[in-house]
Structures are given as structure tokens and as C-alpha cells.
Design an enzyme around this catalytic site. Structure first.
Site, short mmCIF file in Angstrom:
data_model
loop_
_atom_site.label_atom_id
_atom_site.label_comp_id
_atom_site.label_asym_id
_atom_site.label_seq_id
_atom_site.Cartn_x
_atom_site.Cartn_y
_atom_site.Cartn_z
N CYS A 290 -6.30 -6.13 2.32
CA CYS A 290 -5.44 -6.45 1.18
C CYS A 290 -5.90 -7.66 0.36
O CYS A 290 -6.33 -7.51 -0.78
CB CYS A 290 -4.02 -6.70 1.68
N1 LIG Z 1 -3.38 -2.59 6.45
C1 LIG Z 1 -2.44 -3.34 5.90
O1 LIG Z 1 -2.04 -4.34 6.47
C2 LIG Z 1 -1.84 -3.00 4.56
C3 LIG Z 1 -0.70 -3.71 4.13
C4 LIG Z 1 -0.10 -3.38 2.93
C5 LIG Z 1 -0.67 -2.38 2.14
N2 LIG Z 1 -1.79 -1.72 2.55
C6 LIG Z 1 -2.31 -0.67 1.68
O2 LIG Z 1 -2.03 0.60 2.27
C7 LIG Z 1 -3.07 1.54 1.97
C8 LIG Z 1 -3.60 2.12 3.27
O3 LIG Z 1 -4.16 1.08 4.06
P1 LIG Z 1 -4.43 1.24 5.60
O4 LIG Z 1 -4.72 -0.13 6.10
O5 LIG Z 1 -3.37 2.04 6.27
O6 LIG Z 1 -5.77 2.11 5.56
P2 LIG Z 1 -6.46 2.85 6.81
O7 LIG Z 1 -7.90 2.97 6.48
O8 LIG Z 1 -6.05 2.21 8.09
O9 LIG Z 1 -5.79 4.30 6.82
C9 LIG Z 1 -5.98 5.22 5.82
C10 LIG Z 1 -6.01 6.61 6.43
O10 LIG Z 1 -6.09 7.56 5.36
C11 LIG Z 1 -6.93 8.61 5.77
N3 LIG Z 1 -7.38 9.33 4.58
C12 LIG Z 1 -8.30 8.96 3.67
N4 LIG Z 1 -8.40 9.90 2.71
C13 LIG Z 1 -7.48 10.85 3.00
C14 LIG Z 1 -7.09 12.05 2.37
N5 LIG Z 1 -7.64 12.48 1.23
N6 LIG Z 1 -6.12 12.79 2.96
C15 LIG Z 1 -5.56 12.38 4.12
N7 LIG Z 1 -5.88 11.25 4.75
C16 LIG Z 1 -6.83 10.49 4.19
C17 LIG Z 1 -8.01 7.93 6.57
O11 LIG Z 1 -8.67 8.84 7.44
C18 LIG Z 1 -7.21 6.88 7.32
O12 LIG Z 1 -6.75 7.36 8.57
C19 LIG Z 1 -4.09 0.74 1.17
O13 LIG Z 1 -3.86 0.94 -0.19
C20 LIG Z 1 -3.81 -0.69 1.52
O14 LIG Z 1 -4.20 -1.58 0.49
C21 LIG Z 1 -2.38 -2.00 3.75
#
Ligand SMILES: NC(=O)c1ccc[n+]([C@@H]2O[C@H](COP(=O)([O-])OP(=O)(O)OC[C@H]3O[C@@H](n4cnc5c(N)ncnc54)[C@H](O)[C@@H]3O)[C@@H](O)[C@H]2O)c1
Length: 452
Positions: A290
Site C-alpha cells: 500500500c
Molecule cells: N494487503 C493489505 O494490507 C491491503 C490493505 C488495504 C488495501 N489493499 C489493497 O487491496 C488489493 C488487494 O491486495 P492484496 O494484498 O489482497 O493482494 P494479494 O496479492 O494478496 O491478493 C490478490 C489475489 O488476487 C488474485 N488475482 C489476481 N488476478 C486475478 C483475477 N483476474 N481473478 C481472480 N483473482 C485474481 C491473486 O492470485 C491473489 O490471490 C490491492 O489493491 C491493495 O492495494 C491491500
């Protein structure tokens, strides 16, 4: 006539809300990662039947086998969710059966430091053919203001064979679309997830109402805002606020070091002020999915308005320079012992981007290790969360975890992540030199410690 339409709309909305209240609504969550999987468990915990969608076959397989690939989520929690109907799939045709679909896929930067929305657009293109009327689609991935309206909505409308449109006005039939930012803070157990207020902005009044009803079933407080763009900007403001304040203390730390002042003592004193000050802490640089990334989504978008986001750029500059500052401090500390980085044995403690989590995305440890290696150090690492580290988008390390024995063999031990499992007293006692970038050795008096 108008009354009849209003009554029909009201009863249609009431029917959908009732489905949510009675937990009959089927929830699809796309992206079973650090955000999507905990959210799926939260809904399952409230007895919703949740389907997790992910393109990663190994994740789908692990979840359906009752396993977990995120350290803080126990397999027992997956098994419990399965009792409420939770299962995972890679088959987008199942979107048709969902009443609400929440998108939690990555939003990284590309090699030119610009927003990479390919995961979002790929996901939206995959769900568009399976939409049905009155379905609620919510984007949770962090992104620049305008993404929901300018990117998601056109793709949904263009990609569905039924010619469905987005409902924008009360009584207008169609698909409901909203944006709701995720406020997950991994490793922070001080606030229960359902106590974190949920901001929601819909493309129309029905979308806002339905999204608020859905999230209202798992979060104690929902904060409706007037549009998806306001909700998108809210998330960026929160993260930019952190990014800028961390840069501020990182810069002040460097000045304090020159002035012989302990920045941590200063922060501890300043935070006794009961108003107008929030404590941020210096460190070896930013990490995670983030804070190092999201602000640049806004600076990219700002260019469209011929506007320069100078705070974001300056904060980025200061924070990105921190791993280099750490290397300078390691070099100075070794120099005091008539040693150079080249040929020195250095142990880096902690790979995760912050304490007690199993996430190394954008972690400053990776940069610190690469910079040390570039300068000829023989680098080892220890992190209880990572038995090995291979390569990622920005690193290629190929190392295995080193046990914490025989610390005396290292010319320097560099604390980059302050995991609570470490016994810092013992580490200092057994090491020749400790470079502490996190104030993890606070209270330990030893000439072997160099704070930076
Ligand atoms: N990790 C955090 O602490 C956090 C906090 C707030 C917001 N976010 C936001 O949330 C979003 C997700 O982050 P995250 O940390 O969970 O990412 P992550 O990489 O842990 O998880 C994303 C998942 O999406 C899957 N994926 C990718 N493309 C796909 C598709 N076309 N169809 C289905 N699945 C698909 C991936 O395989 C993965 O399992 C981002 O935009 C991030 O900025 C993350």
C-alpha cells in the site's frame, strides 16, 4: 404511475436488502489474497454463503482442502467457513449465481512507476459476461479516483451480452456498482476488523444503499459518501497521510542523528500531547502493497489535471532513499572497526516489511540485502516467516533462512524488521556489531549497538 414505479423500486430494493439481512444473499469475492480471504471469512462468520474466486489454482486447491497460505489465518478458520458454505473456484461462470461480487485484486505499479490496472481490468472483463440485473459489484482494490466510473463501469457495460447498464437513478434497472476501500492493517490486532468503519460510494443511490446494507451486516459502522471517486480518494488520503508523515520522521531522524538527539525519545515525548499530534516512526524505508505504491496512483492521475503532487513526490524521494541511508550507516559502523562492507559477513534480521507478518512485498529488507551484496558483503538473513526467498518483481535473492546461532561469526547484524519473537538482549550479547534500524534494542545499553 410514478407511485407505482416507486413502490416497485422500493419493494425490489427491500427484497435485496432482506436477502442480505437473512444471509440468503450469495457473496462472491474475487482475489483470495491478504484482503480478499479475511473478508471472505468475515462474511462466512456472519453465515453468508461465500464463494472465493482466484486465478491461482494452488490457492483454490489449498482453500478447498481446508488449508491456509497466510500465516495469521489458521486452517481451522477455513474449515469453519466451509461449514457456512465457503468454497473457492477459478470458474467465473459461477459469478451468475452471486448477488454481490467484491473485487480484491492487486493494483501494483508498472516498471515506469505508473498504475498497473491490468488485474482489475482482467477481472472486470471476466465477470462482465456473467452479470445479471440487480447484481451488486464492488471494487475494493486501492486505486486512483475515477477508476470505478471511468474503467470498471464501461468494461462491465461493454462486456455483458444482455446489454445491461449500470443503475444510476432510483428505479433505474440494471447492475449496481460501488467502490469501498479496504482498511486492513495486517498484524494490527488492536482494532477488531468489524470495528473498522467502512466507507462506501455508489454509482447511484441504489448501489450506495445496497452496498451499505451489505457491509452493515459485518461492520458496525458504514460511512456513505457521495460517489465512488470520493471513496477512492479517501483511501488515498489515508495512505498518503501515512507516507508523508513517515517521510517527515525519516528525515528528522537523520537530522537528529547529526545533532546527537534520539528521535525516538523525541517522538515519545511529543505523543504525550493529547491533541494535534499522531506518532509515526522512522525506519529502513517503506514496504507492503500500500504505502509505497498507492500515493503514486494519485500523482499519475494528477498529471491529467496538469497538477504536481509535490508532497507525494518528496515523501517518495525521502522514503526510497532510506535503505541507502541504512547501507551508509552499516559502512560507517564497520569502518569504525577497520572493516569494509566488501568481504564482511552481514546478517539481516527480518525480511517482512513490518513486524510479525508474512508479507515481503516491497520490503526494504530486500533492497538492503541487494545493496549489501552489490557492495561485496556476504549476506545471510533470518526471518521466522520465510524459510526461503526466491525472486519477485523487484528482487532476485535465492536465499534460505539462516538459524540464529553463532551470531558472533557475523561482522554486523542489521535489524531491518523488529519481529517480536527475537530476543534482542541475546542478539546484542552474541553479536560483534548490531545496526538497529527500528529501535528494537531500546533500553539495551551496549557499545555494540548503532542506531539508525
Ligand atoms: N494487503 C493489505 O494490507 C491491503 C490493505 C488495504 C488495501 N489493499 C489493497 O487491496 C488489493 C488487494 O491486495 P492484496 O494484498 O489482497 O493482494 P494479494 O496479492 O494478496 O491478493 C490478490 C489475489 O488476487 C488474485 N488475482 C489476481 N488476478 C486475478 C483475477 N483476474 N481473478 C481472480 N483473482 C485474481 C491473486 O492470485 C491473489 O490471490 C490491492 O489493491 C491493495 O492495494 C491491500
Amino acid at each position: 404511475m410514478l407511485d407505482a414505479m416507486n413502490i416497485a423500486t422500493e419493494s425490489r430494493l427491500a427484497g435485496l436488502k432482506l436477502k442480505m439481512e437473512t444471509r440468503e444473499a450469495r457473496i462472491g469475492i474475487i482475489g483470495m489474497g491478504y484482503v480478499g480471504l479475511p473478508l471472505a471469512l468475515l462474511f462466512s462468520g456472519e453465515r453468508f454463503r461465500v464463494t472465493g474466486f482466484d486465478v491461482a489454482a494452488d490457492k483454490v486447491e489449498a482453500l478447498n482442502a481446508g488449508g491456509s497460505y497466510i500465516v495469521r489465518i489458521l486452517p481451522a478458520e477455513i474449515l469453519e467457513a466451509q461449514k457456512a458454505g465457503f468454497r473457492a473456484t477459478a470458474d467465473y461462470r459461477e459469478i451468475e449465481q452471486m448477488d454481490a461480487v467484491i473485487i480484491c485484486v492487486p493494483t501494483p505499479l508498472n516498471e515506469y512507476h505508473e498504475p498497473d490496472l491490468s488485474y482489475v481490468t482482467g477481472t472486470v472483463r471476466s465477470i462482465a459476461p456473467h452479470l445479471h440485473e440487480d447484481q451488486l459489484i464492488i471494487l475494493e482494490s486501492t486505486t486512483y479516483p475515477g477508476t470505478t466510473e471511468e474503467v470498471v463501469v464501461p468494461l462491465l457495460e461493454a462486456g455483458n451480452p444482455l446489454g445491461l447498464k449500470i443503475s444510476r437513478a432510483l428505479g433505474q434497472p440494471g447492475v449496481h456498482v460501488a467502490f469501498s476501500p479496504e482498511r486492513e492493517d495486517p498484524g494490527n490486532d488492536t482494532v477488531a476488523r468489524h470495528d473498522i468503519p467502512k466507507v462506501v460510494g455508489g454509482c447511484g443511490p441504489e448501489a450506495s444503499e445496497l452496498a451499505a446494507a451489505l457491509y452493515g451486516s459485518i461492520f458496525r459502522r458504514v460511512v456513505p459518501v457521495s460517489s465512488p471517486s470520493v471513496a477512492e480518494m479517501t483511501k488515498l488520503l489515508e495512505n498518503i497521510y501515512r507516507c508523508v508523515n513517515i517521510a517527515l520522521v525519516n528525515e528528522l531522524k537523520q537530522l537528529c542523528m547529526k545533532m546527537g538527539i534520539d528521535i525516538h525519545e523525541v517522538i515519545d515525548a511529543a505523543k504525550t500531547k493529547p491533541f494535534g499530534f499522531q506518532a509515526f516512526y522512522p525506519g529502513p524505508g517503506l514496504g507492503g502493497h500500500c504505502i509505497p505504491i498507492d500515493p503514486f496512483y494519485l500523482s499519475w492521475k494528477a498529471q491529467q489535471f496538469d497538477f504536481r503532487t509535490r508532497f507525494i513526490e518528496l515523501a517518495g524521494e525521502v522514503n526510497t532513499a532510506m535503505p541507502y541511508f541504512v547501507i551508509d550507516q552499516v559502512a560507517n559502523a564497520l569502518n569504525e572497526q577497520c572493516k569494509s562492507i566488501k568481504g564482511s559477513k552481514v546478517l539481516v534480521l527480518g525480511l517482512a516489511y513490518k513486524r510479525d507478518i508474512d508479507d515481503l512485498r516491497e520490503s526494504p529488507s530486500l533492497t538492503v540485502i541487494e545493496l549489501l551484496r552489490d557492495k561485496g558483503a556476504l549476506v545471510a538473513y533470518n526471518d521466522p516467516f520465510f524459510p526461503r526467498v526466491g525472486h519477485g518483481r523487484h528482487y532476485d535473492l535465492n536465499m534460505t533462512n539462516t538459524p540464529l546461532d553463532n551470531l558472533g561469526q557475523y561482522d554486523a547484524v542489521v535489524i531491518v524488521t523488529d519481529h517480536t519473537a527475537y530476543d534482542y538482549q541475546a542478539i546484542v550479547e552474541q553479536s560483534q556489531l548490531v545496526v538497529d534500524t527500528r529501535n528494537a534494542t531500546k533500553g539495551i545499553k551496549s557499545p555494540k549497538i548503532v542506531h539508525c
